[in-house]
Motif scaffolding. Structure first.
Motif, PDB file in Angstrom:
ATOM      1  N   CYS A  82      30.752  62.749  14.049  1.00 42.98           N
ATOM      2  CA  CYS A  82      31.469  61.472  14.025  1.00 42.98           C
ATOM      3  C   CYS A  82      31.137  60.653  15.272  1.00 42.98           C
ATOM      4  N   CYS A 123      36.270  61.442  16.444  1.00 42.03           N
ATOM      5  CA  CYS A 123      37.616  61.803  15.959  1.00 42.03           C
ATOM      6  C   CYS A 123      37.733  63.313  15.774  1.00 42.03           C
ATOM      7  N   ASN A 124      36.593  64.004  15.680  1.00 41.85           N
ATOM      8  CA  ASN A 124      36.593  65.472  15.604  1.00 41.85           C
ATOM      9  C   ASN A 124      35.234  65.955  16.098  1.00 41.85           C
ATOM     10  N   CYS A 140      31.960  59.495   8.484  1.00 44.10           N
ATOM     11  CA  CYS A 140      32.910  60.566   8.794  1.00 44.10           C
ATOM     12  C   CYS A 140      33.901  60.704   7.629  1.00 44.10           C
ATOM     13  N   CYS A 150      37.674  59.714   9.440  1.00 48.39           N
ATOM     14  CA  CYS A 150      38.041  58.381   9.933  1.00 48.39           C
ATOM     15  C   CYS A 150      37.143  57.281   9.373  1.00 48.39           C
TER      16      CYS A 150
HETATM   17 ZN   LIG Z   1      35.652  60.425  12.509  1.00 48.76          ZN
END
Ligand SMILES: [Zn+2]
Length: 275
Positions: A140, A144-145, A168, A171
């Motif tokens: 991502c 976000c991860n 992603c 998100c």
């Molecule tokens: Zn993400």
């Protein structure tokens, strides 16, 4: 030393190193994959043409370029990924995989190559520090991860619209290639920066294969090994800043040969010395 392996100097170096109960650390660069037909990143055909404009790797392999034109950057990476997926590990990659299988406790590999050929040859992620990442995977771009997503084989193009598979799943931000870009910094979590330097400091022997030291961490690994008084062997058909540094080192030998020829012999001799 040109041509034949400098036998006596090499044998003495291997004997000195294998007497220590420490790891044999390999540091590999583009030269090991050149024998598999993977083109050099900075080679004369290294540019990427979009319309009438030629982009050079130093322009495209940046987070700034990705933010500005993610589709174009992805097209270039998909092209490079296809080339790498079509390539096969060569005798040098395979001999390093054999070494890890037979003597995992004494083996560590640091690679600046993003082509994934070491893992495909059989080396494990536990013993392989991919200090510039791996083209096979994306992550991502919004962070976000931390998951790595294997890039599907069936994506032909990222232009004009970035395909859903390159977004992603959580998100919806664009995924980015899981590689270190020119305008980014090394870190430990993704690129094993501290672990690589520590490995170079505490190894029995450092074997540098096909790297000119043009990037910072490989250069630091070799310099660290020189200052720590390690035995060092550099394998490269041509002289470059790294081979010159190693050749001047009291416990260094430059073997002027191609990786696919020299590495299997060298690995055999080291395994014999360790047995
Ligand atoms: Zn993400």
């Amino acid at each position: 030393m040109d041509g034949a392996l400098p036998r006596s100097a090499l044998a003495a170096l291997i004997e000195r190193a294998c007497a220590l109960d420490r790891r044999i650390v390999f540091l590999t660069g583009a030269g090991i994959s050149a024998d598999s037909g993977v083109p050099t990143f900075r080679g004369p055909e290294g540019y990427w043409t979009v319309g009438s404009k030629n982009y050079h790797p130093e322009e495209l392999a940046t987070f700034a370029a990705f933010r500005r034109m993610p589709e174009t950057v992805w097209d270039w990476y998909l092209h490079r990924l296809r080339t790498c997926r079509a390539a096969e590990p060569n005798a040098a990659h395979k001999s390093l995989a054999d070494f890890e299988r037979s003597t995992p406790r004494r083996f560590l590999l640091i690679t600046q190559n993003v082509d994934g050929l070491h893992l495909r040859a059989g080396n494990t992620p536990e013993h392989t520090f991919q200090i510039h990442g791996n083209l096979e995977y994306a992550r991502c771009s919004a962070e976000c991860n931390k998951d790595l997503v294997r890039i599907p084989e069936d994506i032909e193009s990222a232009t004009p619209t970035l395909p859903t598979a390159l977004h992603c799943s959580r998100c919806k931000a664009p995924l980015r290639p899981n590689v270190l870009w020119f305008d980014e910094c090394y870190d430990e979590e993704r690129y094993r920066f501290d672990s690589s330097l520590s490995a170079a400091q505490h190894a029995a022997l450092l074997i540098v294969i096909g790297t000119t030291g043009a990037t910072r961490l490989p250069q630091m690994v070799v310099t660290q090994a020189v200052y720590s008084g390690l035995s060092i062997i550099a394998i490269d058909p041509y002289a470059n800043p790294v081979t010159e540094l190693v050749a001047e080192h009291a416990h260094g030998v430059h073997v002027a040969a191609r990786a696919a020829q020299a590495v299997p012999h060298l690995v055999t001799e080291i395994r014999r010395a360790l047995a």
